[in-house]
Write a protein that holds these residues in place. Structure first.
Motif, PDB file in Angstrom:
ATOM      1  N   CYS A   1      -2.311  -1.022   1.601  1.00  0.00           N
ATOM      2  CA  CYS A   1      -1.789  -0.841   0.191  1.00  0.00           C
ATOM      3  C   CYS A   1      -2.525   0.272  -0.509  1.00  0.00           C
ATOM      4  O   CYS A   1      -2.022   1.080  -1.124  1.00  0.00           O
ATOM      5  CB  CYS A   1      -2.106  -2.150  -0.657  1.00  0.00           C
ATOM      6  N   LYS A   2      -3.794   0.627  -0.329  1.00  0.00           N
ATOM      7  CA  LYS A   2      -4.507   1.513  -0.856  1.00  0.00           C
ATOM      8  C   LYS A   2      -3.949   2.905  -0.277  1.00  0.00           C
ATOM      9  O   LYS A   2      -3.877   3.789  -1.033  1.00  0.00           O
ATOM     10  CB  LYS A   2      -6.013   1.501  -0.454  1.00  0.00           C
ATOM     11  N   ARG A   3      -3.549   3.077   0.757  1.00  0.00           N
ATOM     12  CA  ARG A   3      -2.904   4.065   1.318  1.00  0.00           C
ATOM     13  C   ARG A   3      -1.342   4.377   0.707  1.00  0.00           C
ATOM     14  O   ARG A   3      -1.207   5.620   0.166  1.00  0.00           O
ATOM     15  CB  ARG A   3      -2.472   4.089   3.008  1.00  0.00           C
TER      16      ARG A   3
ATOM     17  N   ILE B   1      -0.697   3.129  -2.179  1.00  0.00           N
ATOM     18  CA  ILE B   1      -0.899   3.669  -3.608  1.00  0.00           C
ATOM     19  C   ILE B   1      -1.360   5.172  -3.727  1.00  0.00           C
ATOM     20  O   ILE B   1      -0.666   5.726  -4.819  1.00  0.00           O
ATOM     21  CB  ILE B   1      -1.972   2.697  -4.097  1.00  0.00           C
ATOM     22  N   ARG B   2      -2.033   5.578  -2.997  1.00  0.00           N
ATOM     23  CA  ARG B   2      -2.504   6.881  -2.992  1.00  0.00           C
ATOM     24  C   ARG B   2      -1.293   7.667  -2.628  1.00  0.00           C
ATOM     25  O   ARG B   2      -1.298   8.791  -3.463  1.00  0.00           O
ATOM     26  CB  ARG B   2      -3.652   7.143  -2.127  1.00  0.00           C
TER      27      ARG B   2
ATOM     28  N   GLN C   1      -8.634  -1.693  -7.394  1.00  0.00           N
ATOM     29  CA  GLN C   1      -9.829  -1.126  -7.060  1.00  0.00           C
ATOM     30  C   GLN C   1      -9.571   0.519  -7.292  1.00  0.00           C
ATOM     31  O   GLN C   1     -10.641   1.200  -7.324  1.00  0.00           O
ATOM     32  CB  GLN C   1      -9.917  -1.300  -5.567  1.00  0.00           C
ATOM     33  N   LEU C   2      -8.390   0.908  -7.305  1.00  0.00           N
ATOM     34  CA  LEU C   2      -8.035   2.546  -7.527  1.00  0.00           C
ATOM     35  C   LEU C   2      -7.779   2.526  -8.915  1.00  0.00           C
ATOM     36  O   LEU C   2      -7.079   3.773  -9.352  1.00  0.00           O
ATOM     37  CB  LEU C   2      -6.759   2.668  -6.666  1.00  0.00           C
TER      38      LEU C   2
ATOM     39  N   ALA D   1      -5.937  -3.959  -4.363  1.00  0.00           N
ATOM     40  CA  ALA D   1      -5.778  -2.701  -3.885  1.00  0.00           C
ATOM     41  C   ALA D   1      -5.688  -1.542  -5.239  1.00  0.00           C
ATOM     42  O   ALA D   1      -6.583  -0.760  -5.534  1.00  0.00           O
ATOM     43  CB  ALA D   1      -4.841  -2.132  -3.006  1.00  0.00           C
ATOM     44  N   GLY D   2      -4.683  -2.088  -6.367  1.00  0.00           N
ATOM     45  CA  GLY D   2      -4.540  -1.147  -7.420  1.00  0.00           C
ATOM     46  C   GLY D   2      -5.690  -1.241  -8.319  1.00  0.00           C
ATOM     47  O   GLY D   2      -6.226  -0.395  -8.867  1.00  0.00           O
TER      48      GLY D   2
ATOM     49  N   VAL E   1      -4.934  -4.847   2.333  1.00  0.00           N
ATOM     50  CA  VAL E   1      -5.377  -4.355   1.107  1.00  0.00           C
ATOM     51  C   VAL E   1      -5.388  -2.678   1.685  1.00  0.00           C
ATOM     52  O   VAL E   1      -5.389  -1.871   0.706  1.00  0.00           O
ATOM     53  CB  VAL E   1      -6.720  -4.901   0.953  1.00  0.00           C
ATOM     54  N   SER E   2      -6.240  -2.525   2.883  1.00  0.00           N
ATOM     55  CA  SER E   2      -6.199  -1.243   3.361  1.00  0.00           C
ATOM     56  C   SER E   2      -4.875  -0.518   3.337  1.00  0.00           C
ATOM     57  O   SER E   2      -4.839   0.703   2.875  1.00  0.00           O
ATOM     58  CB  SER E   2      -6.790  -1.202   4.744  1.00  0.00           C
TER      59      SER E   2
END
Length: 374
Positions: free
Chosen positions: A88-90, A92-93, A117-118, A114-115, A85-86
């Motif tokens: 994936c957040k990177r 996605i950003r 959440q963002l 992650a998506g 998840v961590s």
């Protein structure tokens, strides 16, 4: 438009995603596409081969057991999910997707979570009639849940999210010409049998096919046979076939592969296909109208493969054999009987093509475009 596809583990999860990605590129040539999958799985081969960039995550499947070993495995799996998840957040950003779609496999959940959440629109496609664990988890956070069958709606708590779209497959399954495919494969006038039991292979069925090869040899090779062993069986099946007295190096009528990469061509050319009954397999067979003998895996959640197979057999498009009832000799007799019955083959082809959802890929692209516009 930027789109993330997340999937993995088996061809049944990866190939539908590739089919939708291809259609998105056709609709939007400037569309940027990124795949997210798991390390050490088929996506590392199939996705780059299709021409798309792939980011991989650490992964570990969950166990349904209650033993200490199962508990230990699940603790490891949870840690992998948190790390993924961590990561994936990177991703996605950096990539800035307009929408994220998951098509199955445990590797897809971290990207979908992650998506969400963002605040990126996310949707999930479930290939089977009964939702798997990833889909059950993802459905709670998804903006849309896409299913293949009308009957599947009852398994979800938020009906307003559910949309029936069918199963996406590549255009080649609709458009490949049978005679051209046979010329490309160089198989001549002999009937063509194709057998495949999943991208990883099924040990019991590969052992049965080895016996089937010996029966074919005993009867003078009445048909050409292409068999996909899968990644697991590829390590040991050649030796087993040799033990059965079949020399593959000098046998023109049997072609054994690890994986069938040109499946649209092979299915279009085939007179009969034997295989499992995953949703992807069933829909590819329906699209090409190839008469089939389906042997559902008995080792899947909620027995969904047998349910998929019965849809085809109840409509006259398949012969259904349960694995516990199947023997090499019985399988050979079913093959030769069906090859000799041209009328039944024609009936099966018509029945299968009626079951195929022609615009599934377009329907899914419509959903992605709608979500991206939000």
């Amino acid at each position: 438009m930027n789109v993330i596809f997340t999937c993995g583990g088996t061809g049944g999860h990866i190939n539908p995603a590739i089919a939708v990605a291809n259609m998105m590129k056709k609709r939007h040539p400037d569309c940027n596409i990124l795949f997210i999958g798991a390390k050490g799985h088929m996506e590392e081969e199939l996705v780059p081969k299709a021409g798309y960039r792939l980011e991989t995550l650490p992964g570990s499947g969950m166990s349904r057991g209650k033993s200490f070993a199962a508990l230990k495995k699940n603790v490891k799996a949870i840690k992998c999910v948190l790390d993924a998840v961590s990561q994936c957040k990177r991703i996605i950003r950096e990539f800035k997707p307009d929408v994220i779609i998951g098509t199955g496999g445990y590797a897809s959940f971290p990207a979908l979570y992650a998506g969400s959440q963002l605040k990126v629109p996310v949707c999930v496609h479930e290939a089977n009639a009964v939702p798997g664990l990833t889909t059950k988890l993802a459905a709670k956070l998804a903006d849309r849940v896409l299913v293949c069958f009308e009957e599947s709606k009852k398994f979800y708590k938020n009906p307003e999210k559910i949309e029936v779209v069918g199963m996406p497959i590549r255009d080649e399954f609709w458009t490949t010409d049978r005679e051209k495919a046979r010329r490309e494969l160089g198989i001549g006038e002999k009937p063509l049998l194709v057998s495949t039991f999943g991208s990883q292979g099924a040990k019991a069925m590969n052992e049965m096919v080895a016996e089937l090869f010996a029966i074919e040899q005993k009867n003078g090779f009445p048909f050409h046979h292409i068999h996909a062993v899968g990644s697991f069986g590829w390590k040991w099946m050649p030796d087993l076939v040799k033990e059965k007295g079949v020399e593959l190096d000098t046998c023109d009528s049997i072609e054994m592969r690890e994986y069938i990469y040109n499946m649209p061509t092979v299915l279009a050319a085939a007179d009969i296909v034997i295989g499992r009954a995953g949703s992807g397999t069933c829909n590819e067979i329906a699209a090409t109208g190839t008469p089939c003998i389906l042997i559902p895996s008995p080792n899947v959640t909620n027995n969904h493969q047998e349910k998929n197979a019965r849809v085809l057999s109840d409509n006259g498009g398949a012969v259904l054999i349960l694995e516990k009832d199947c023997t090499p000799q019985m399988l050979y007799e079913q093959i030769t009987r069906l090859l000799a019955d041209q009328d039944q083959q024609r009936t099966m082809r018509i029945a299968l093509q009626k079951l195929a959802v022609l615009d599934s890929t377009d329907r899914i692209c419509n959903v992605l475009e709608h979500l991206a516009a939000k």
